[in-house]
Design a protein around this motif. Structure first.
Motif, PDB file in Angstrom:
ATOM      1  N   PHE B 329       0.870  -1.181   0.000  1.00 21.35           N
ATOM      2  CA  PHE B 329       0.000   0.000   0.000  1.00 21.35           C
ATOM      3  C   PHE B 329       0.900   1.221   0.000  1.00 21.35           C
ATOM      4  CE2 PHE B 329      -2.804   3.243   1.158  1.00 21.35           C
ATOM      5  CZ  PHE B 329      -4.121   2.774   1.206  1.00 21.35           C
ATOM      6  N   SER B 330       0.775   2.043  -1.019  1.00 26.67           N
ATOM      7  CA  SER B 330       1.644   3.209  -1.141  1.00 26.67           C
ATOM      8  C   SER B 330       0.835   4.486  -1.167  1.00 26.67           C
ATOM      9  CB  SER B 330       2.412   3.121  -2.459  1.00 26.67           C
ATOM     10  OG  SER B 330       3.763   3.029  -2.220  1.00 26.67           O
ATOM     11  N   GLY B 331       1.212   5.427  -0.308  1.00 29.04           N
ATOM     12  CA  GLY B 331       0.568   6.733  -0.316  1.00 29.04           C
ATOM     13  C   GLY B 331       1.522   7.801  -0.825  1.00 29.04           C
ATOM     14  N   HIS B 332       1.214   9.058  -0.525  1.00 30.64           N
ATOM     15  CA  HIS B 332       2.000  10.196  -0.960  1.00 30.64           C
ATOM     16  C   HIS B 332       3.481  10.030  -0.626  1.00 30.64           C
ATOM     17  CE1 HIS B 332       2.677  14.238  -2.198  1.00 30.64           C
ATOM     18  NE2 HIS B 332       3.170  14.578  -1.020  1.00 30.64           N
ATOM     19  N   ASP B 333       4.353  10.265  -1.610  1.00 31.59           N
ATOM     20  CA  ASP B 333       5.802  10.197  -1.404  1.00 31.59           C
ATOM     21  C   ASP B 333       6.302   8.830  -0.931  1.00 31.59           C
ATOM     22  OD1 ASP B 333       6.458  12.672  -2.254  1.00 31.59           O
ATOM     23  OD2 ASP B 333       6.446  13.607  -0.276  1.00 31.59           O
ATOM     24  N   GLN B 334       5.542   7.808  -1.187  1.00 31.49           N
ATOM     25  CA  GLN B 334       5.996   6.480  -0.797  1.00 31.49           C
ATOM     26  C   GLN B 334       6.184   5.619  -2.028  1.00 31.49           C
ATOM     27  OE1 GLN B 334       2.637   5.646   1.927  1.00 31.49           O
ATOM     28  NE2 GLN B 334       4.219   5.015   3.346  1.00 31.49           N
ATOM     29  N   HIS B 335       7.127   4.714  -1.925  1.00 33.06           N
ATOM     30  CA  HIS B 335       7.318   3.767  -3.020  1.00 33.06           C
ATOM     31  C   HIS B 335       7.508   2.367  -2.447  1.00 33.06           C
ATOM     32  CE1 HIS B 335       9.516   2.676  -7.033  1.00 33.06           C
ATOM     33  NE2 HIS B 335       8.537   1.864  -6.729  1.00 33.06           N
ATOM     34  N   GLN B 336       6.595   1.498  -2.812  1.00 41.24           N
ATOM     35  CA  GLN B 336       6.713   0.090  -2.423  1.00 41.24           C
ATOM     36  C   GLN B 336       7.190  -0.663  -3.651  1.00 41.24           C
ATOM     37  OE1 GLN B 336       6.127  -0.832   0.642  1.00 41.24           O
ATOM     38  NE2 GLN B 336       4.561   0.507   1.512  1.00 41.24           N
ATOM     39  N   ASP B 337       8.462  -1.038  -3.632  1.00 38.65           N
ATOM     40  CA  ASP B 337       9.024  -1.798  -4.731  1.00 38.65           C
ATOM     41  C   ASP B 337       9.189  -3.226  -4.204  1.00 38.65           C
ATOM     42  OD1 ASP B 337      10.754  -0.901  -7.454  1.00 38.65           O
ATOM     43  OD2 ASP B 337      11.305  -2.819  -6.589  1.00 38.65           O
ATOM     44  N   ALA B 338       8.208  -4.043  -4.504  1.00 45.73           N
ATOM     45  CA  ALA B 338       8.199  -5.373  -3.900  1.00 45.73           C
ATOM     46  C   ALA B 338       7.975  -6.411  -4.982  1.00 45.73           C
ATOM     47  CB  ALA B 338       7.115  -5.467  -2.836  1.00 45.73           C
ATOM     48  N   GLY B 339       8.202  -7.643  -4.631  1.00 46.40           N
ATOM     49  CA  GLY B 339       8.028  -8.685  -5.633  1.00 46.40           C
ATOM     50  C   GLY B 339       8.353 -10.043  -5.096  1.00 46.40           C
ATOM     51  N   ALA B 340       8.910 -10.867  -5.938  1.00 43.79           N
ATOM     52  CA  ALA B 340       9.226 -12.230  -5.534  1.00 43.79           C
ATOM     53  C   ALA B 340      10.248 -12.806  -6.492  1.00 43.79           C
ATOM     54  CB  ALA B 340       7.969 -13.094  -5.555  1.00 43.79           C
ATOM     55  N   LYS B 341      11.025 -13.722  -5.971  1.00 42.48           N
ATOM     56  CA  LYS B 341      11.989 -14.411  -6.810  1.00 42.48           C
ATOM     57  C   LYS B 341      11.860 -15.905  -6.546  1.00 42.48           C
ATOM     58  CE  LYS B 341      16.977 -14.703  -7.527  1.00 42.48           C
ATOM     59  NZ  LYS B 341      18.272 -14.132  -7.135  1.00 42.48           N
ATOM     60  N   ILE B 342      11.597 -16.649  -7.595  1.00 39.35           N
ATOM     61  CA  ILE B 342      11.423 -18.096  -7.434  1.00 39.35           C
ATOM     62  C   ILE B 342      12.417 -18.803  -8.341  1.00 39.35           C
ATOM     63  CG2 ILE B 342       9.840 -20.039  -7.637  1.00 39.35           C
ATOM     64  CD1 ILE B 342       8.593 -18.135  -5.763  1.00 39.35           C
ATOM     65  N   VAL B 343      13.157 -19.707  -7.772  1.00 38.70           N
ATOM     66  CA  VAL B 343      14.101 -20.477  -8.572  1.00 38.70           C
ATOM     67  C   VAL B 343      13.722 -21.949  -8.520  1.00 38.70           C
ATOM     68  CG1 VAL B 343      16.518 -21.152  -8.849  1.00 38.70           C
ATOM     69  CG2 VAL B 343      15.942 -18.806  -8.161  1.00 38.70           C
ATOM     70  N   HIS B 344      13.384 -22.475  -9.664  1.00 40.45           N
ATOM     71  CA  HIS B 344      13.056 -23.906  -9.763  1.00 40.45           C
ATOM     72  C   HIS B 344      14.318 -24.649 -10.161  1.00 40.45           C
ATOM     73  CE1 HIS B 344       8.586 -23.649  -9.634  1.00 40.45           C
ATOM     74  NE2 HIS B 344       8.805 -22.428 -10.092  1.00 40.45           N
ATOM     75  N   ALA B 345      14.928 -25.334  -9.197  1.00 37.95           N
ATOM     76  CA  ALA B 345      16.176 -26.027  -9.484  1.00 37.95           C
ATOM     77  C   ALA B 345      16.002 -27.537  -9.417  1.00 37.95           C
ATOM     78  CB  ALA B 345      17.260 -25.576  -8.516  1.00 37.95           C
ATOM     79  N   ALA B 346      14.752 -27.990  -9.310  1.00 34.44           N
ATOM     80  CA  ALA B 346      14.504 -29.428  -9.232  1.00 34.44           C
ATOM     81  C   ALA B 346      13.189 -29.743  -9.941  1.00 34.44           C
ATOM     82  CB  ALA B 346      14.440 -29.857  -7.769  1.00 34.44           C
ATOM     83  N   PRO B 347      13.033 -31.007 -10.374  1.00 37.54           N
ATOM     84  CA  PRO B 347      11.812 -31.367 -11.100  1.00 37.54           C
ATOM     85  C   PRO B 347      10.576 -31.338 -10.211  1.00 37.54           C
ATOM     86  CG  PRO B 347      13.519 -33.074 -11.321  1.00 37.54           C
ATOM     87  CD  PRO B 347      13.976 -32.129 -10.265  1.00 37.54           C
ATOM     88  N   ASN B 348       9.419 -31.194 -10.890  1.00 38.39           N
ATOM     89  CA  ASN B 348       8.112 -31.244 -10.229  1.00 38.39           C
ATOM     90  C   ASN B 348       7.979 -30.279  -9.058  1.00 38.39           C
ATOM     91  OD1 ASN B 348       7.234 -33.327 -12.003  1.00 38.39           O
ATOM     92  ND2 ASN B 348       8.487 -34.758 -10.807  1.00 38.39           N
ATOM     93  N   THR B 349       8.586 -29.147  -9.184  1.00 38.77           N
ATOM     94  CA  THR B 349       8.426 -28.109  -8.162  1.00 38.77           C
ATOM     95  C   THR B 349       7.341 -27.142  -8.617  1.00 38.77           C
ATOM     96  OG1 THR B 349      10.311 -27.030  -9.198  1.00 38.77           O
ATOM     97  CG2 THR B 349      10.733 -28.217  -7.161  1.00 38.77           C
ATOM     98  N   THR B 350       6.687 -26.531  -7.630  1.00 37.75           N
ATOM     99  CA  THR B 350       5.538 -25.684  -7.924  1.00 37.75           C
ATOM    100  C   THR B 350       5.711 -24.330  -7.255  1.00 37.75           C
ATOM    101  OG1 THR B 350       4.149 -27.654  -7.859  1.00 37.75           O
ATOM    102  CG2 THR B 350       3.010 -25.539  -7.746  1.00 37.75           C
TER     103      THR B 350
END
Ligand SMILES: Nc1ncnc2c1ncn2[C@@H]1O[C@H](COP(=O)(O)OP(=O)(O)OP(=O)(O)O)[C@@H](O)[C@H]1O
Ligand SMILES: [Mg+2]
Lengths: 252, 476
Positions: B329-350
């Protein structure tokens, strides 16, 4: 004579610079049910929106009085808290907001900001839901989200039953209801029609008027009321359509 | 649960910008406060005061070196980042002599603060253990007796290092090395406090453990370090909350959080961050999920000046699952720089990433995400969904999704939407007697509902209330 609950005087309304209502006059007294009929696009929903104070509809002339108070300057929520309500032709979905939370918040808002004790609230709600045949699981669902057309209409009347407004505009509440639902919802509407309330029923068909008897029937055309009468008027419209009204108007 | 959440539109609504509920500050009465700025001497004195083993001091000094050499990130809100004055920050403040196990023994002033924040009350009601960190150190700590009997370790990170050096040494900085980024290097150099959790094999901690982080001093830097290790087949839910007073100059919060879910383990990590608007919140969070393990980041970002946070999950074992559910939630003069990083390094991962953001009054939100699938990771399923809601014309939302997929046998779903609060929705709600503010708050709460319903009830109610406060005055 008692003061009317709602009085609309020579109302002219514009949307995006286009005049849609062109001099509506209508008086609703306590204890009355009025039916409003008219062709698609004649301006019926526009009238209901203006009564409720939709910000996009501009009153260019005339006024709307609620118990003699001019409400033109009042915002939608202020009108609702005075006792006006609208059952929408097309109720909108609010994803993520459960019906029960919504009803609790709006009941409080329209009852002077006072919380109805939770037990009483539940009891009242359950009674109304039973009367209108609204299933229990609707409460945890999101408002109008994924509801069928008929379910939405039921939900509109359930809301009015909880909010207890004194002036109600019902915009095509009958459309989308199956035969059995039409009966239960109509009896719900009849329960709302008391000595203290006034109802404006917008409809295209006689079928609901068989259950909810109007005291007056008005014909809407091109942004104004062009004919008014008793219940017999709706029967005539059902049989003959609108052409005769148009003809009589051109002759006159 | 939705039906039970009492939404009360008549709660006293105030502008959080002017009247942030947690914006009060205490008189400073500290055992130790470092000078401003960062030197090897400060790092050494932190380590010495904590009586740390030599390897940790070496780790810190090496990290300081990396921090000094690494450039600032060249992405995100670089303009706001440039304004951070590293020379002006206090890197270590010790508020009391030691962490207390009895609430009564916590210094009076600090106790009052946490009382106002509702901490001991929450603990009595629904928590299995609590850590309360004030500035750089944990001042109060408790865990339920039955969990101790089952062998669960829940300590502040410093005590963890003292009492379980072998476990810590084996896992510390293995998920997030000091050199990962400039801020993880900074944290590695000056870290203090945070939580250390170790759940033995097969033990399920059914009720949440919570940590509460409070910054009090102006220009404070808080650098907590959290390490959670879930042994095979275990479960733990950890919740953190954060607040700070309002000052005219900025504070810095830069945590490092490492999670290790061993085969079949399940870790859920919930954050309700509500920093005041002068806090830079630059946090590195990363998890490793081994075979059939599950890691969930449930991340709520309210407040702060700039948040840059991209919870990551490395799915290293076959059948592992990772979920990131975040709201911003970002209001005046605010910056929410958010996200996610997912690394699939094995089979059948979700993996499932759901990001929801709201901007108002010219506020800015960004979703920055990466999904990487390594060759050989067959049968991977990944879904990324970002929804942004703009409350007015001045506000802004951007999406920067990256997909690096080096395997054919993969199912990828990606969806991003930006919408505005509908006029017709507001009209509908107001026609039922809700004010414009209440109506907007209701639409916003509804938008966040997929997030809120994942929270324990008390937090859901609190989040809805915070949103309502944020909404005040937003309607022109
Ligand atoms: N924003 C707008 N801009 C231009 N025209 C509009 C706008 N809103 C409504 N109108 C027009 O106003 C007229 C009246 O619309 P309204 O919805 O009130 O009709 P109605 O009588 O309720 O019709 P129906 O029976 O189909 O529900 C229509 O011709 C419609 O296209
Ligand atoms: Mg209509």
């Amino acid at each position: 004579m008692a003061t009317p609950l709602l009085k609309i005087e020579d109302l002219h309304v514009e949307v995006d610079g286009k005049e849609i209502l062109k001099g509506v006059n209508l008086t609703l007294n306590a204890g009355e049910v009025h039916a409003l009929m008219g062709r698609n696009g004649s301006g019926k929903s526009t009238l209901s929106y203006v009564i409720m104070g939709h910000p996009n509809y501009k009153v260019t002339k005339g006024r709307i009085l609620f118990k003699e108070q001019d409400i033109n300057e009042l915002a939608t929520d202020e009108r609702a808290r005075l006792g006006l309500a609208l059952a929408f032709q097309y109720p909108v979905a609010i994803p993520g907001v459960s019906v029960s939370n919504f009803l609790r918040a709006t009941t409080k808002a329209t009852r002077g900001g006072v919380d109805v004790p939770i037990k009483e609230f539940r009891k009242e709600l359950t009674e109304n839901m039973d009367k209108l045949g609204v299933p229990k699981d609707f409460l945890s669902r999101y408002i109008n989200d994924g509801f069928s057309g008929g379910e939405k209409k039921r939900l509109e009347i359930l809301q009015l039953s909880m909010l207890k407004p004194s002036v109600m505009v019902l915009d095509e509440t009958d459309s989308g209801l199956d035969i059995d639902a039409l009966k239960t919802v109509s009896s719900g509407i009849n329960a709302l029609a008391t000595k203290e309330t006034a109802i404006l029923l917008i409809t295209h068909y006689q079928r609901m008027l068989n259950y909810v008897q109007p005291d007056f029937v008005h014909v809407f055309q091109d942004g104004r009321i062009v004919a008014s009468g008793g219940p017999e008027l709706s029967t005539k419209l059902e049989e003959q359509g609108y052409d005769w009204v148009t003809q009589e108007l051109t002759i006159a | 649960m939705a039906a039970e959440l009492a939404y009360d539109p008549n709660t006293n609504i105030r502008d959080i910008g002017d009247d942030y509920k947690y914006g009060f500050k205490d008189k400073e009465d500290y055992v130790f406060k470092s000078g401003r700025g960062l030197t090897p001497e400060i790092v050494e004195s932190i380590s010495k005061m904590k009586k740390e083993p030599q390897w940790m001091l070496d780790f810190r000094l090496n990290a300081l070196d990396i921090f000094n050499k690494k450039p600032m990130p060249t992405w995100g809100n670089t303009k706001m980042l440039e304004d951070i004055d590293f020379e002006n920050i206090y890197y270590y403040i010790k508020p009391s002599e030691k962490s207390e196990k009895n609430w009564e023994d916590v210094p009076e002033g600090i106790k009052k603060t946490f009382d106002r924040l509702g901490i001991p009350e929450a603990e009595r009601k629904f928590l299995a253990g609590v850590t309360a960190q004030y500035e750089s150190e944990v001042v109060y700590h408790s865990i339920r007796e039955d969990l101790v009997k089952q062998g669960v370790i829940f300590l502040d990170m410093d005590s963890g290092l003292r009492e379980h050096e072998e476990i810590v040494r084996k896992h510390f900085a293995t998920v997030i090395p000091a050199a990962d980024n400039k801020f993880s290097a900074l944290n590695s150099a000056v870290w203090s406090g945070g939580s250390f959790i170790w759940v033995p094999e097969g033990v399920k901690v059914e009720i949440p453990l919570q940590a509460y982080f409070r910054i009090n001093a102006e220009n404070m830097g808080q650098f907590e370090r959290t390490l959670i290790i879930a042994e095979p087949g275990s479960f733990v839910h950890y919740i953190e909350g954060c607040t700070a007073p309002i000052y005219s100059t900025d504070s810095l919060h830069s945590a490092v959080v490492e999670l290790i879910a061993k085969p079949g383990a399940h870790i859920r990590y919930t954050t309700i961050q509500n920093w005041s608007r002068n806090v830079y919140n630059l946090v590195t969070k990363r998890a490793v999920a081994e075979a059939n393990a599950k890691v969930e980041w449930v991340d709520g970002n309210l407040g702060s000046k700039l948040t840059m946070k991209y919870p990551a999950i490395y799915l290293t074992g076959e059948g592992a699952t990772g979920e990131v559910l975040s709201v911003a939630f970002s209001g005046h003069d605010q910056h929410q720089d958010a996200g996610a990083k997912i690394v699939h390094a094995a089979p059948n991962t979700t993996s499932i990433v759901t990001s929801k953001s709201i901007s108002k009054d010219g506020g800015r939100t960004s979703y920055r995400g990466l999904v990487k699938v390594y060759p050989g990771a067959t049968g991977v399923k990944t879904s990324v969904k970002c929804d942004a809601l703009l409350l007015d014309e001045e506000s802004r939302s951007d999406t920067y999704p990256t997909m690096e997929i080096d395997e054919k046998d993969v199912s990828v779903e990606h969806e991003a939407t930006v919408s505005k609060v509908g006029e017709e929705q507001l009209f509908y709600l107001m026609s039922r007697g809700l004010t414009a503010d209440e109506a907007k708050a209701m639409v916003v709460n509804g938008f966040f509902e997929p997030f809120t319903k994942e929270l324990p009830l008390e937090y859901a109610v609190e989040l809805n209330r915070l949103i309502q406060l944020e909404m005040e005055g937003s309607v022109g």
